[in-house]
Each structure stands twice: as C-alpha cells, then as structure tokens.
Design a protein around this motif. Structure first.
Motif, PDB file in Angstrom:
ATOM      1  N   GLU A 238      -5.706  15.503   5.731  1.00 48.17           N
ATOM      2  CA  GLU A 238      -5.490  14.154   5.204  1.00 48.17           C
ATOM      3  C   GLU A 238      -4.343  13.464   5.920  1.00 48.17           C
ATOM      4  O   GLU A 238      -4.371  12.262   6.149  1.00 48.17           O
ATOM      5  CB  GLU A 238      -5.156  14.216   3.705  1.00 48.17           C
ATOM      6  CG  GLU A 238      -6.333  14.471   2.801  1.00 48.17           C
ATOM      7  CD  GLU A 238      -6.466  15.956   2.497  1.00 48.17           C
ATOM      8  OE1 GLU A 238      -5.878  16.763   3.240  1.00 48.17           O
ATOM      9  OE2 GLU A 238      -7.161  16.290   1.519  1.00 48.17           O
ATOM     10  N   PRO A 286       3.151  12.444   4.049  1.00 45.10           N
ATOM     11  CA  PRO A 286       3.043  11.054   4.535  1.00 45.10           C
ATOM     12  C   PRO A 286       4.381  10.327   4.446  1.00 45.10           C
ATOM     13  O   PRO A 286       4.605   9.372   5.200  1.00 45.10           O
ATOM     14  CB  PRO A 286       1.989  10.427   3.625  1.00 45.10           C
ATOM     15  CG  PRO A 286       1.797  11.361   2.486  1.00 45.10           C
ATOM     16  CD  PRO A 286       2.184  12.700   2.977  1.00 45.10           C
ATOM     17  N   HIS A 324      -0.340  -1.557   4.059  1.00 45.37           N
ATOM     18  CA  HIS A 324      -1.757  -1.808   3.800  1.00 45.37           C
ATOM     19  C   HIS A 324      -2.672  -0.632   4.069  1.00 45.37           C
ATOM     20  O   HIS A 324      -3.765  -0.579   3.524  1.00 45.37           O
ATOM     21  CB  HIS A 324      -2.231  -3.023   4.595  1.00 45.37           C
ATOM     22  CG  HIS A 324      -1.711  -4.294   4.029  1.00 45.37           C
ATOM     23  ND1 HIS A 324      -0.660  -4.977   4.592  1.00 45.37           N
ATOM     24  CD2 HIS A 324      -2.049  -4.982   2.915  1.00 45.37           C
ATOM     25  CE1 HIS A 324      -0.388  -6.044   3.859  1.00 45.37           C
ATOM     26  NE2 HIS A 324      -1.220  -6.058   2.830  1.00 45.37           N
ATOM     27  N   VAL A 325      -2.253   0.299   4.929  1.00 46.59           N
ATOM     28  CA  VAL A 325      -3.155   1.420   5.206  1.00 46.59           C
ATOM     29  C   VAL A 325      -3.062   2.415   4.051  1.00 46.59           C
ATOM     30  O   VAL A 325      -1.967   2.860   3.696  1.00 46.59           O
ATOM     31  CB  VAL A 325      -2.767   2.083   6.540  1.00 46.59           C
ATOM     32  CG1 VAL A 325      -3.598   3.342   6.765  1.00 46.59           C
ATOM     33  CG2 VAL A 325      -2.968   1.113   7.671  1.00 46.59           C
ATOM     34  N   PRO A 326      -4.203   2.739   3.461  1.00 46.05           N
ATOM     35  CA  PRO A 326      -4.167   3.707   2.354  1.00 46.05           C
ATOM     36  C   PRO A 326      -3.729   5.081   2.852  1.00 46.05           C
ATOM     37  O   PRO A 326      -4.088   5.498   3.952  1.00 46.05           O
ATOM     38  CB  PRO A 326      -5.610   3.763   1.863  1.00 46.05           C
ATOM     39  CG  PRO A 326      -6.315   2.648   2.521  1.00 46.05           C
ATOM     40  CD  PRO A 326      -5.559   2.267   3.736  1.00 46.05           C
ATOM     41  N   VAL A 327      -2.959   5.745   2.034  1.00 44.16           N
ATOM     42  CA  VAL A 327      -2.477   7.067   2.412  1.00 44.16           C
ATOM     43  C   VAL A 327      -3.640   8.061   2.474  1.00 44.16           C
ATOM     44  O   VAL A 327      -3.690   8.928   3.322  1.00 44.16           O
ATOM     45  CB  VAL A 327      -1.406   7.536   1.409  1.00 44.16           C
ATOM     46  CG1 VAL A 327      -1.067   8.987   1.630  1.00 44.16           C
ATOM     47  CG2 VAL A 327      -0.170   6.689   1.555  1.00 44.16           C
ATOM     48  N   VAL A 328      -4.581   7.882   1.518  1.00 44.56           N
ATOM     49  CA  VAL A 328      -5.790   8.697   1.569  1.00 44.56           C
ATOM     50  C   VAL A 328      -6.942   7.734   1.738  1.00 44.56           C
ATOM     51  O   VAL A 328      -6.985   6.708   1.079  1.00 44.56           O
ATOM     52  CB  VAL A 328      -5.943   9.508   0.276  1.00 44.56           C
ATOM     53  CG1 VAL A 328      -7.268  10.241   0.267  1.00 44.56           C
ATOM     54  CG2 VAL A 328      -4.805  10.485   0.156  1.00 44.56           C
ATOM     55  N   PRO A 331     -11.628   5.378  -1.133  1.00 47.76           N
ATOM     56  CA  PRO A 331     -11.343   4.119  -1.809  1.00 47.76           C
ATOM     57  C   PRO A 331     -10.875   4.384  -3.234  1.00 47.76           C
ATOM     58  O   PRO A 331     -11.382   5.268  -3.918  1.00 47.76           O
ATOM     59  CB  PRO A 331     -12.703   3.407  -1.816  1.00 47.76           C
ATOM     60  CG  PRO A 331     -13.711   4.485  -1.625  1.00 47.76           C
ATOM     61  CD  PRO A 331     -13.043   5.570  -0.846  1.00 47.76           C
ATOM     62  N   ARG A 333      -8.171   5.618  -4.386  1.00 53.13           N
ATOM     63  CA  ARG A 333      -7.238   6.720  -4.682  1.00 53.13           C
ATOM     64  C   ARG A 333      -6.048   6.634  -3.748  1.00 53.13           C
ATOM     65  O   ARG A 333      -6.135   6.041  -2.674  1.00 53.13           O
ATOM     66  CB  ARG A 333      -7.938   8.071  -4.478  1.00 53.13           C
ATOM     67  CG  ARG A 333      -8.985   8.332  -5.509  1.00 53.13           C
ATOM     68  CD  ARG A 333      -8.367   8.989  -6.728  1.00 53.13           C
ATOM     69  NE  ARG A 333      -9.116   8.683  -7.904  1.00 53.13           N
ATOM     70  CZ  ARG A 333      -8.609   8.104  -8.985  1.00 53.13           C
ATOM     71  NH1 ARG A 333      -7.353   7.790  -9.024  1.00 53.13           N
ATOM     72  NH2 ARG A 333      -9.344   7.853 -10.026  1.00 53.13           N
ATOM     73  N   PHE A 334      -4.976   7.243  -4.150  1.00 53.68           N
ATOM     74  CA  PHE A 334      -3.816   7.231  -3.266  1.00 53.68           C
ATOM     75  C   PHE A 334      -3.087   8.537  -3.364  1.00 53.68           C
ATOM     76  O   PHE A 334      -3.374   9.353  -4.238  1.00 53.68           O
ATOM     77  CB  PHE A 334      -2.863   6.098  -3.604  1.00 53.68           C
ATOM     78  CG  PHE A 334      -2.490   6.063  -5.037  1.00 53.68           C
ATOM     79  CD1 PHE A 334      -1.414   6.808  -5.494  1.00 53.68           C
ATOM     80  CD2 PHE A 334      -3.246   5.349  -5.940  1.00 53.68           C
ATOM     81  CE1 PHE A 334      -1.085   6.793  -6.812  1.00 53.68           C
ATOM     82  CE2 PHE A 334      -2.906   5.343  -7.265  1.00 53.68           C
ATOM     83  CZ  PHE A 334      -1.829   6.079  -7.710  1.00 53.68           C
TER      84      PHE A 334
END
Lengths: 334, 786
Positions: A238, A286, A324-328, A331, A333-334
């Motif tokens: 991930e 992250p 803006h970039v999702p960590v995971v 869609p 979820r984070f």
C-alpha cells in the motif's frame, strides 16, 4: 590511500543494526548537529535522512542562514573524509575530478585526485561554477565514479554531496538547469531561526564557534551499516502504491509542465525508509512519505509558465497533491 | 404577483381543499363561510406582515392576532369591545364554548349542526393549522412539512366520521399537497434563472416544463394507485360503493329530524370514549330497553324510519288501561340530543318539557319542534307486557289483512336472501317458532360473532355481507333478523334505543356505548314483542327476554342454570342481577337469551386482532431502524471473532462520519487519529491507539495487536458523543451518515471492483476525458466556479 572501496551493500561481517541502535545513532548525530544549528531539528533530520539514503542534498537558501554550517556540522559529526569545494566561475572540471600529470621521476602520468574523492563533499555556491564544471560534478554524483584519461576511478563510500545555492544573487551565476536538479535527492531550505533560537545562537557563540568543538559521533563504517539497515526497512504494498500515486500525480497535475522522474520515486522510497528507521521502526509509514514529499519532489517539478507568472511555486503544488492523493487507493477509505 | 404572495395564496387554497372532508361531518354548507373567512384572515395578515418586510416571528404573531379577531367577532358572547377586541370575559366564554364543543363531539354522531362549541373548536383548529401551514409553506419554505398540517386537517373528519368520509375525499388533500410541492419547486427553479427543457430550449415562466411532466404523471399515478388500494382494502361496514352512496345521501333522507339513527348508533358505539347519556331512576327492578326509534321501512338501503306522524299529545295518554303493573321512571338527560324521547315499554303517562307526540304506528314519542336537548329531567309511567312463551307459541302473526301488514313485511327483492331465509326458518311454522329459529340461526353456535368491525364480502346488500361473514354488531343482527322474518311473512321491525345500562346505586347509568338495536315481532294479542338477536356478550346491559326461548326446551335448560340465579320464568321482569358483567350474565342465565353463547362471543372480542396497532407499532419503530442497524454493524465489527485493527478503524472512521468530522482520504491513519483526538480531546489516547493499530495493520510486516481496540472504539464513541452538538448527536443516532455512505458505497464499490478490468468503452471514455483538462480549467476561470 585506496580509491576502490567496496560498495555500500550488502553488509558484510558486522551484525546488521537493530532499529533501536539505528535510532540511537541517528539521534546522536542529530543532537551533535543541533548544537551548531539552532532550532532546525526537522531540517537536520531530513538532511541526515537524505545522507543515509545515499542521496545528494541541495541546500537552497538566502546567505547567512547556516547552509554551510549545516553541511560542515553534518560532516564533522561523522568521522570520515570531508572535502570542500568553493565553486567559482573559474573553477575547472579537473579541479573537481582530478588530473593526470606527468611525473618526471617515474616518467609516467600520475593521477592526482580532485576534491571529489572524499566521503562528504561540500559544494559551496554551486551555481557560481561554469556549466562545464557543474556537469562534471553532477556526473560524478550520479555515476559515483570518475573517468580521467580513460581510467575509471571509483569514488568512496559513503559518498554524498551537499551543495549550497543562493537563490537571490543571480548576477554572474549559472543556475542549475532544472533537469540537473533531478540528481539531487532532496532540496532543503533552512530558513531564518525564530527569536529564541537566534538568542541561543548569540549566547553560544560569545566565546567560540561551536563548530570547532564538535566531535564525531559516528564513523564511515557505521554510516555504511546504517545505510544497509535502512534499506531493509519494510515497504508495504500500500505504501509503494501511495508513493507511486504521489509521483504520478505530479505528472498529471495541470500546473506542472514536467513531473517527477522514476528516480524521484526511488529516492523518495529510500529516504522514507531512512526516516522510518530513524524513528526506530522497521516499516515505513505514509507519514514518513508525507514529511519527505516536498523536499524530494518539489525541486524536480517544472511548473507551467502560467503557474510561474501567477506566483505559484512547486512546493505549494506538492503540498496540494499531498492533500488530494488518497493514502489508500480504495475509494472511501483512508 | 410576487412569489411570496403567490405562495400565500397557494397555502390558503390548499388548506381550504383539505377541509372538504368536513362536508361529511357537518350538516349543510353553512360552516364553510366562517372557515374560509378564518383562512383568508390569517393569510392576509401574514401576507401584509411579509409585505412590510417583517420577520417570521412577527408574521406568526400577526396571523395569530387575525385568528383571535375572527374568533372574537364570531364568538364574543357580548363580552368583546367593539365586537373584535377580546376581553378576559371573552376568553372564559371561549373556555366554556370549547368544553361544550368537546362534549358535543363526544356525544353527537356526525353529521352535526355546525354551531356553538363545535364550530368554535373547528375555527380555532383551522386557524391554528392555517398559521402553521402558512409558516411552513411561505415563511420557512419547508413545503414538505406542510404535509403534516394537511394530514392533521384531513385526519379530523376521518377519525370523527370514518363512515361519512368517503374515499374520494382523499383526492383533494393529496392534490393539494402535490400542488404545494410543485409550486415551491417552481419558485425555486424560477428564482435560479431560466427554465430549460431537456433539449435545452427556453421555457416561458407560465408554461409547464416538459421535465415536470414526468413528475406530474408519476404523481397522478401515485394517487390512482392509492385510490385503487383504498377501493380494494375492506373499509368499515359496507364496501366502497356504499360509502360513496352514504357520503352523498347522509343527512338528507330522513325527515324525522337531525340525525340518521343508524349513523348515530354506529357512531356512538364506535366512539372510543364512553359518555354518560342518561340517568334513570325506576321502580322497575330490571328495566328493559329504552325505545327511541322504530325502523319499519325496509328498502334497498336497509331499514329506515317511516315518517313519524306525530299523533296524540303525550298529555292525552290514557293512563294505565289494565291491571298490569305500572312502573315509574324518572330519567335525567345528561347530554342526549335527539328528536325523540326515549321511553320504556308502553308509556301510560309522560311528564316532559316541550311538545311531544305519540306516533300512532310505532309508539315512538316524537318531538313536535322539541328536541331532547331541551329536556332536562322527565318522568315516564309505563307498563311492560310479559307475554308467556306458551301464549306466544299459540299466538298468530299479523293478519295479512291488517292495514299495517304491507309496511311491516315489505322487503326489497333480493334473490340471494331466499337461501338464507330457508336455512334460518327451516321447520318453523308459527310466528313464534320462526322468530326462535332465526334467533338460533344468528347465534354464536351457528358461527355468528359479535364485532364492531364489520367486513365487506363484496355483496350489493350489506345484509348479505353480514350473513356471509357472520360478523357484525346489533345493527346487522337486528336488521338481518327483521329482514329474514319479513321474507318468512312475519311482521317485524327494527327498534333503536338504549340497553339497560349499568346500575349505579338505585339508579341506572346509560352511556353512549349503550345505544342498541333490536327487533320487534308482531303477535295477535300481545302486539309488538321485542326480541334481541345480538349476543349478550356484545351488549353491555343486555336484557334477556323470557319468551325468546322455546317453551318445551325451557325446562331442560333451566336445570343447567346455576342455583341461585334469578329464575326468569318466575320473575316476569326477567333480568340478570349483575347486568354490568355481560359474560357473567350469560353464564348465570343461559336460558334467557339463546344467542348469549358466552364462549363464542367472548372469544370473538377478546382475541380480536388489531392490525392497526401492529401498524402503529411498526410506524413508531421505523425511525429507530437505522439506529439498530448501525448498532448491529458496530457490534459485528467489535465482536471478538471479527475484531481486527481494520474493523476497529472502520468503526472509528464511521463514527467520524456519523459525528460530522471530516476525515480526508489523504490523511494517514495517524493524522486521522489526530483529527479525531481534536474532536474528542478526552479520547486522545484511544484515537492514537486506533490510528497506530491501523498503521501497523496496513504497513507493518507483523500486523497489529487487537488488544484494547474495542474499548478504544467505545471510549472514542462516548467522547465524540459528549463533544457533539445535540443536533449532530441525535442525527448520529437516528440517521447515521455512515449508513448512507455504506449504501452508496455498496453500489460504487461494485463498480470500483471492476476497476482494473474496466470495459473498453469506459477506457475509451476516460482516455478521451483526460486531454480535456485544460479546457475545463479555462471554463473554471470563466465562471469563477470550481
């Protein structure tokens, strides 16, 4: 003096460093450097991380905030060979790399190594050197070897260049081409100290320069072991995906003309590993990536003309991407 | 006309539309004038305040003020200043009026005259609703809520007079509601700018948008489906058609006076609240039924009263003609209003205020311009004839030559009745045998049940429904018995009045639940003899008639009667000693009424299933469904079997969603935990533990430990709940946002799963979309809108 040293990995002989040992050693170096540079622990930490990731560091800031001090303090804290090059317009490439000169006694050409043959190279005011000299240095940085008169000489390990650059005084300088900046793993700015730090700085320097009192807390071997240990830090799928997403986002961003290279991805991941190890962890988070994204990515991006005219800078762009970039990448979820 | 004035008009008009069902409640249309006046006054007052630019508070005050003025003008009782300014005396007058109105509502069966207390209460209610309605529709712009006010207004007539409220009255409120919604939407769209068709053409302000057509059709479809369901689902008493007929005809057919006796009967029996109507002191140990109306005219609409002729004045009554025992009764009227005077048996002397006359045919004491409402207490001296069963068995029925024959045996030609008549009177020859046979036929032993809820079996005639479903109350029992007897050539008629009531010391209290209907059969000699086919268990204060049993069976059954019970054969007044307990009476005196099968009747009433209650329960529980679901999700996540750092973290994330804490997907678990800790500072450690566990779970090669995570989630929940505003807190419980997100994620998740293997068209589309980025940026700069 031998010019052929073994590569940094794999670690031979000595047992690999545990995360705790790594953390302790890194903190020792950091404390040492902080003795000289007041109130800039985060910058120092990042600088050390870049160094332990075998990356080169570009310190870009106004004069007098301690760029050279930082570089020197870092070098002094590690017991290794430190060379300093003061770049001037008349500096020649051979001054950097070395030159073969004729020895009348031996009746042969003998290689006189240049300033680049050291563990830690301080390149002061790199933008004052002519492009020819700059590119010689940059080539050494990337190749980690020097070729003079057909002979190839390996550089020492660890090998790290800390270059400083002054962004305000542009008269008679040769700014690093954007593409060349990619060779630097990270660009850091030191910034002015806050009031408290500046007062402490005055107090400390009343009697002597603390830099002179600095004693090394690690040696080159230890650095090599730390580099090896950092490379063993676990990178979850991930996390890799997140780093790739971040770098990819710089390429598709509307404000950017040229995004970050795959080399940036690699170096970001390696610096992330070091940062994780400095935190005493054997896996990266992250959070580590986010600390490093701006220093590692910002100097590589070439903004569009509109962005430049609009006063935008690449640090803001990277920060924006981070927001803006999702960590995971699932869609929702984070 | 500006938007707000238009909306005011719409609000007033829709409210007026919703009031149309009141037509079934009130007599005549006189009430519409004050009601419309009230609505108009409220609307105008609100509109003026709005025009003056005042806020909602002042608007509401102005509307309330207008209502007070209207009410003062109408009901000042001479206490107001200048007719419209109320004084404290006015308010106390209103209090009296309201009490009067409440009494009138409880006692009277619709349709009622719109006057006095009832009209006052109506205007007050309409006025208050009008204020709220205006507030919802115009002031607060929440037209959806206006549905509540409309529903309130609609429910009043429906609950007061379910029979008189025909199904089609539902259309107008429904249309009114849709009108409000449509109008408000139109206002919003118009306020936004131009209206377009789907094809992008401009549409004028006054023309309907083609886009709205779909909505309009679906609304029409909705109404149609609702009406279809209403038509299919059985309603009270008879079916749809009867209700329609009733809706149109009630209140016009009956010349005798104000109230349709049937409607009053069913209305009184169905009224949930019991009201004392009469208080009787009599020398009779066990009084029989009080007669009020006699229904001897049988048409397709069922039994109805013949026109009372109003013969001799009650003052001219003969007095006791024979040596029969004369009882004296003093009857105190508590709330009854009726055009007839309730009397026992054969009155021999009556002392009552007003002008009362004896109807020759029926013996009904009918007021000549006098109403029961005018009578306080009156005295009746009467005899009760007690024919011997043996005498009845020998007595002949009415002679066909009798002038009353035609009236009392006439019945509509309903071929389906023949079978029932044959079955009911099989083997019976004499009039008495026929009467007993019909009583037997309608008994619980034959499957007939007492029930105030009648169902519709789909027949044209209500009587056929009753004979088929075998469920009904005194109205159906009495009508069916009289009808069958008439078909069997026996003169019979239905009597409506009041049952014995309950004993209160040496008095008898007759309540609104004691209204009753029974049958009278004519025998030559004794004359009209009462029979009661209704199971005694269904009628509080039911009286057993000793002659309503076969003379030879009498002996045999008497032996089964418990010792000590009154012997009806010996006691001519024939009554149970404990009439307040219907079932006890039935057990103690089974011979008195062959239909009083306690088991059948009791079981029928006791185990009656109330689907309405279940529906209400479901309705009440409905708002808690999301909360229960959410709790179930939480329990499953935190259960020891499923608990992991991931499920704990998902729960924490959902809690954040529920409590309106924004967690961007670009936050790392630790950062998200920091945000949570900021929202609930007391749960800082719990949040940090959750974030750290999630970070380990996702990024560490060794995973994360789950110890204490469930507790951490609970801590976090408690603290978030404490820290949240009340509104957010209730919303988090009753309508958790995470549930909605789950539902939508279920859909988009299915799409996302197909992500890597996206279909070719999707890939082409996304490939085409990418180069347009610069265009969209340009658009952004033009509109200044992201």
């Amino acid at each position: 003096m031998t010019f052929e040293s073994s590569p940094a990995q794999p670690p031979q002989g000595p047992t690999p460093l545990s995360p705790q040992e790594f953390k302790a050693t890194a903190e020792g170096i950091l404390t040492n450097v902080e003795w000289v540079i007041e109130g800039k622990s985060h910058t120092i930490k990042l600088a050390l991380a870049v160094m332990l990731a075998e990356g080169h560091l570009l310190l870009e800031d106004v004069p007098g905030v301690g760029k050279t001090q930082l570089a020197k303090a870092l070098a002094r804290s590690v017991d290794c060979s430190v060379r300093r090059i003061q770049f001037t317009p008349d500096l020649l490439p051979s001054d950097v790399t070395g030159v073969s000169i004729f020895d009348p006694e031996k009746r042969d050409f003998v290689f006189k190594p240049g300033a680049i043959f050291g563990n830690l190279i301080l390149g002061d005011e790199i933008n004052r050197a002519s492009p020819k000299t700059q590119s010689a240095l940059l080539e050494c940085m990337e190749e980690r070897q020097v070729t003079v008169d057909g002979n190839t000489y390996k550089l020492r390990s660890p090998f790290m260049v800390i270059a400083t650059q002054n962004p305000v005084e542009m008269e008679g300088t040769y700014p690093l081409p954007e593409a060349q900046r990619d060779r630097f793993a990270a660009r850091l700015a030191i910034g002015y100290p806050d009031v408290g730090a500046e007062l402490a700085l005055l107090d400390r320097r009343e009697e002597y320069n603390p830099l002179d009192a600095l004693r090394p807390v690690a040696d080159a071997d230890m650095i090599v072991r730390m580099i090896a240990a950092a490379r063993a830090v676990h990178l979850a799928p991930e996390l890799k995906r997140y780093v790739v997403d971040l770098v990819a986002a710089t390429r598709t961003n509307a404000q950017v003309r040229l995004g970050a290279s795959p080399r940036a991805t690699l170096q970001l991941l390696r610096c992330t590993q070091v940062l994780a190890a400095m935190d005493g962890r054997d896996f990266a988070l992250p959070d580590d990536v986010q600390q490093l994204a701006v220093p590692v990515l910002a100097h590589r991006l070439i903004p569009t003309t509109e962005t430049t005219m609009g006063g935008g800078d690449t640090k803001a762009i990277v920060s924006d991407i981070l927001r803006h970039v999702p960590v995971v990448s699932h869609p929702g979820r984070f | 006309m500006n938007g707000q004035r238009h909306a005011t008009l719409v609000a007033a008009a829709t409210l007026a539309l919703t009031l149309t069902p009141l037509i079934g409640v009130f007599e005549g249309l006189g009430w519409t004038v004050p009601v419309l006046l009230t609505i108009t006054a409220v609307a105008v007052a609100g509109s003026l305040m709005r025009a003056a630019g005042r806020g909602q508070g002042l608007q509401t005050l102005a509307m309330a003020g207008a209502l007070v003025v209207v009410l003062t003008a109408g009901f000042n009782g001479g206490t107001a200043i200048a007719l419209i300014v109320p004084t404290p005396a006015t308010f106390s007058h209103w209090g009296e009026l309201a009490g009067e109105g409440v009494q009138a509502i409880i006692v009277n069966a619709p349709p009622v005259p719109a006057e006095g207390g009832i009209l006052f209460l109506t205007l007050l209610g309409v006025g208050v609703v009008a204020v709220l309605h205006d507030m919802f529709v115009v002031g607060l712009r929440t037209p959806a809520l206006a549905g509540l006010t409309l529903l309130t207004m609609y429910l009043v007539p429906v609950s007061v007079a379910p029979d008189a409220t025909a199904w089609f009255w539902f259309i107008l409120p429904a249309v009114a509601y849709l009108w409000i919604l449509a109008d408000d939407n139109l206002r919003r769209v118009s306020a936004f700018g131009h209206r377009f068709t789907g094809a992008g053409h401009l549409v004028g302000q006054g023309f309907p948008s083609p886009l709205a057509r779909t909505a309009r059709w679906s609304a029409a479809g909705f109404i149609a489906v609702t009406l279809a369901v209403l038509a299919v689902v059985p309603t009270n008493t008879s079916g749809l058609i009867d209700n329609v007929a009733e809706g149109f005809s009630s209140g016009e057919n009956y010349s005798l006076g104000d109230v349709n006796p049937w409607a009053q009967l069913s209305g009184s029996l169905n009224r949930p609240q019991e009201v004392d109507v009469l208080r009787v002191t009599t020398t009779d140990e066990s009084p029989r039924y009080l007669r009020m109306h006699v229904l001897d005219e049988l048409t397709n609409d069922g039994f109805g009263p013949n026109e009372y002729e109003g013969g001799a004045d009650v003052a001219d009554l003969d007095g006791p003609g024979s040596d029969a025992q004369v009882y004296e009764a003093e009857i105190e009227n508590l709330v009854m209003e009726a055009p007839v005077l309730p009397v026992y048996g054969d009155p021999v002397a009556i002392e009552a205020d007003g002008d009362w006359r004896v109807d020759g045919d029926t013996g009904v004491i009918v007021g000549d311009g006098t109403d029961m409402g005018d009578v306080g207490t009156y005295r009746v001296d009467y005899t009760e004839s007690v024919p011997e069963p043996e005498a009845l068995a020998d007595a002949l029925g009415m002679d066909p030559g009798d002038e009353r024959w035609a009236t009392n045996t006439a019945h509509p030609d309903v071929p389906e009745m023949a079978d029932y008549v044959a079955a009911a009177t099989e083997g019976a020859d004499t009039t008495h045998e026929k009467a007993l046979a019909v009583l037997d036929y309608l008994s619980a032993a034959n499957g007939f049940r007492y029930s105030l809820e009648t169902t519709d079996a789909g027949n044209d005639e209500a009587v056929l429904d009753f004979l088929e479903t075998r469920e009904g109350y005194c109205q159906q029992y009495a009508a069916a018995m009289a009808w069958i007897l008439r078909e069997a050539d026996v003169a019979a008629r239905v009597v409506i009045g009041m049952s014995q009531g309950t004993r209160d010391g040496d008095q008898w209290i007759l309540t609104s639940h004691d209204y009753h209907a029974w049958v009278e059969v004519y025998f030559q000699g004794p004359g009209w003899v009462p029979f009661d086919p209704t199971p005694a268990s269904g009628v509080p204060g039911s009286v057993g008639f000793p002659w309503a049993t076969e003379p030879d069976v009498d002996e045999a059954e008497e032996t089964t009667a418990p010792a000590g019970a009154d012997d009806p054969a010996e006691d001519p007044s024939a009554g149970p000693t404990a009439p307040s307990d219907a079932s006890a009476e039935a057990e103690a005196d089974p011979t008195a009424d062959p239909t009083a099968q306690a088991d059948g009747g009791d079981a029928g009433t006791a185990t009656r299933f109330e689907p309405a209650w279940l529906a209400l329960l479901l309705l009440l529980g409905l708002p808690f469904v999301p909360a229960l679901w959410r709790a179930g999700v939480r329990r499953s996540r935190l259960g020891p079997k499923r608990l992991s750092a991931l499920t704990a973290w998902e729960e924490a994330a959902d809690l954040a969603l529920d409590y309106r804490i924004a967690l961007s997907p670009s936050l790392t678990p630790r950062q998200a935990a920091g945000v949570l800790a900021q929202a609930a500072p007391a749960a800082r450690e719990a949040a940090a533990a959750l974030g750290s566990a999630m970070a380990h779970h996702r990024y560490s090669p060794r995973g994360a430990a789950v110890e204490g995570l469930a507790d951490a989630v609970r801590d976090l929940h408690t603290e978030l709940d404490k820290a949240a505003e009340p509104r957010v807190r209730y919303r988090a419980v009753l309508w958790p946002a995470s549930l909605a997100a789950r539902l939508t994620a279920g859909r988009s998740g299915a799409e996302a799963d197909a992500g890597p293997a996206r279909s070719l068209p999707q890939r082409v589309r996304s490939a085409l979309r990418r180069p347009r980025r610069s265009n969209s940026r340009r658009e952004r700069s033009v509109t200044g809108r992201p």
